[in-house]
Design an enzyme around this catalytic site. Structure first.
Site: not given
Ligand code: PLP
Length: 409
Positions: A196, A224, A255
């Site tokens: 990310s 992502h 996202k």
């Molecule tokens: C790779 C990854 N997994 C999980 C999440 C968590 O997702 P959420 O925003 O739905 O809590 C994110 C959020 O930034 C992320 O980048």
């Protein structure tokens, strides 16, 4: 620490729980310098342009990859769900919080990612917490890429399993770690599909080869990459033609799906187990109707409009090439997340502020989101950015980078 009396002996010495709060100085310094990049309120929708402090800015700091938060069909679905089901579920999925909407979405998601079943959580963060802590027990070992998302790290902390890490995207190091594990233990390898902060992509073919060789299971967080990678938008596993070899697929709705929430997909038995064992699901209220309906409407669009993905990739190539021509250090990004690596945190804060003043909103990423010496500006693209907006952003980035001595040779 607070000392009562003069000598800190066991009886007169008292630690103050709150002492650490006053010691958090770095964000305060950045605020004092006018370079504080966090919690900036938007005064508009999070589209390709946003209003901040009454000013229109190019938004290069959002995860709205397909631009669907502004799509009338997604908004309408959310409104209709509120009309029909009200504003919230007022309970957990286990008890009173499951709607037919959740079950329909789960069936659709399972078909979409070609798994037997799927389960929707209230956030992507909770998905990873719930899945990992439910599945990994005392006799199991997790093998983790050291750059995975915080929600995976925290899920591992909540599990009773052994946790081992391998160097980021280094498959030789992964194999070295796998060789040390007692084959009698259950093994779960966990990676992000796209990382990310730096936008680089997991080496899925090698991960699949190694998981087979060592009898491990593979979990990929496609947060992502869903909606972005693969012919059908199913993520990096689809892009590599290896979706069937992913045992546990997790992703978020925050996202490309333009909503909030998350899901896990896999074999029916595994999802059934998680549905009954994941504390982050069982002890938290269900995803609200509007968010569930918005995610379902976004899924329709992801499936029916591949041209959005194509447009996102055109924009990605445009910005990536522009930044390379300006000689920014952009790391190993292969996705719509493109970092501008600065290194030092204070220089980063100044750069962020320069971009902000020039009308470009970006994300500043500092430790622990990235290594302490790798502070970076994270930019991310949308399918709905116009080339005029991206050209303007590149001009501002070039001017600011040049003024602040951040452009390489
Ligand atoms: C790779 C990854 N997994 C999980 C999440 C968590 O997702 P959420 O925003 O739905 O809590 C994110 C959020 O930034 C992320 O980048």
């Amino acid at each position: 620490m607070v000392f009562v009396g003069l000598t800190p002996t066991k009886r007169n010495y008292m630690a103050d729980l709150f002492a650490k709060c006053a010691l958090l100085t770095k964000p305060r310094q950045a605020e004092a310098m006018g370079c504080y990049p966090f919690f900036v309120p938007l005064e508009s929708e999070a589209g390709p342009e946003v209003i901040i402090q009454g000013r229109k800015m190019v938004m290069l700091g959002s995860n709205n990859y397909l631009g669907l938060t502004q799509d009338p069909r997604v908004k309408e679905a959310a409104k209709k769900a509120i009309e029909r089901y009200g504003s919230g579920c007022t309970g957990s999925r286990l008890m009173n919080g499951t709607l037919d909407l959740h079950r329909e979405l789960e069936a659709r998601l399972a078909r979409f990612v070609r798994k037997q079943d799927a389960l929707v959580f209230t956030t992507g963060f909770q998905t990873n917490l719930g899945v990992i802590s439910a599945l990994v027990g005392r006799h199991d070992t997790i093998v983790l890429d050291r750059s995975v998302h915080a929600s995976i790290v925290d899920g591992c902390r909540l599990s009773y399993g052994e946790v081992l890490k391998f160097k980021h995207n280094d498959m030789e190091d992964l194999e070295r770690v796998l060789q040390t594990i007692d084959p009698k233990r259950g093994i779960l390898i966990i990676v992000d599909g796209v990382y990310s902060m730096e936008g680089d992509v997991a080496n899925v073919p090698e991960l699949v080869r190694l998981k087979k060789k060592y009898g491990a299971r593979l979990m990929i967080d496609e947060a992502h990459s869903v909606g972005v990678f693969g012919e059908g938008g199913r993520g990096v596993a689809e892009q590599f033609g290896l979706l069937d070899d992913v045992d546990i697929y997790t992703a978020t709705f925050s996202k490309s799906f333009a909503s909030i929430g998350g899901f896990v997909a896999g074999d029916a038995d595994i999802i059934y187990f998680i549905r009954h064992m994941a504390r982050a699901l069982l002890f938290s209220a269900a995803l609200p109707p509007a968010s569930t309906a918005a995610a379902r409407a976004a899924l329709d669009i992801i499936e029916q409009e591949p041209e959005r993905r194509a447009r996102l990739w055109e924009n990605t190539r445009f910005l990536q090439n522009g930044l390379k021509e300006l000689h920014f250090v952009t790391g190993k990004s292969e996705s719509p997340i493109i970092p501008l690596i600065v290194g030092d945190e204070m220089r980063l804060a100044a750069f962020w502020r320069g971009l902000f003043d020039g009308g470009v909103f970006t994300n500043a990423a500092v430790s622990p989101a990235v290594d302490p010496d790798r502070a970076l500006i994270r930019t991310s693209l949308m399918a709905t950015h116009t080339s005029a907006q991206l050209t303007r952003a590149l001009e501002v980035m070039g001017e600011t980078g040049r003024r602040q001595g951040l452009l390489g040779a």
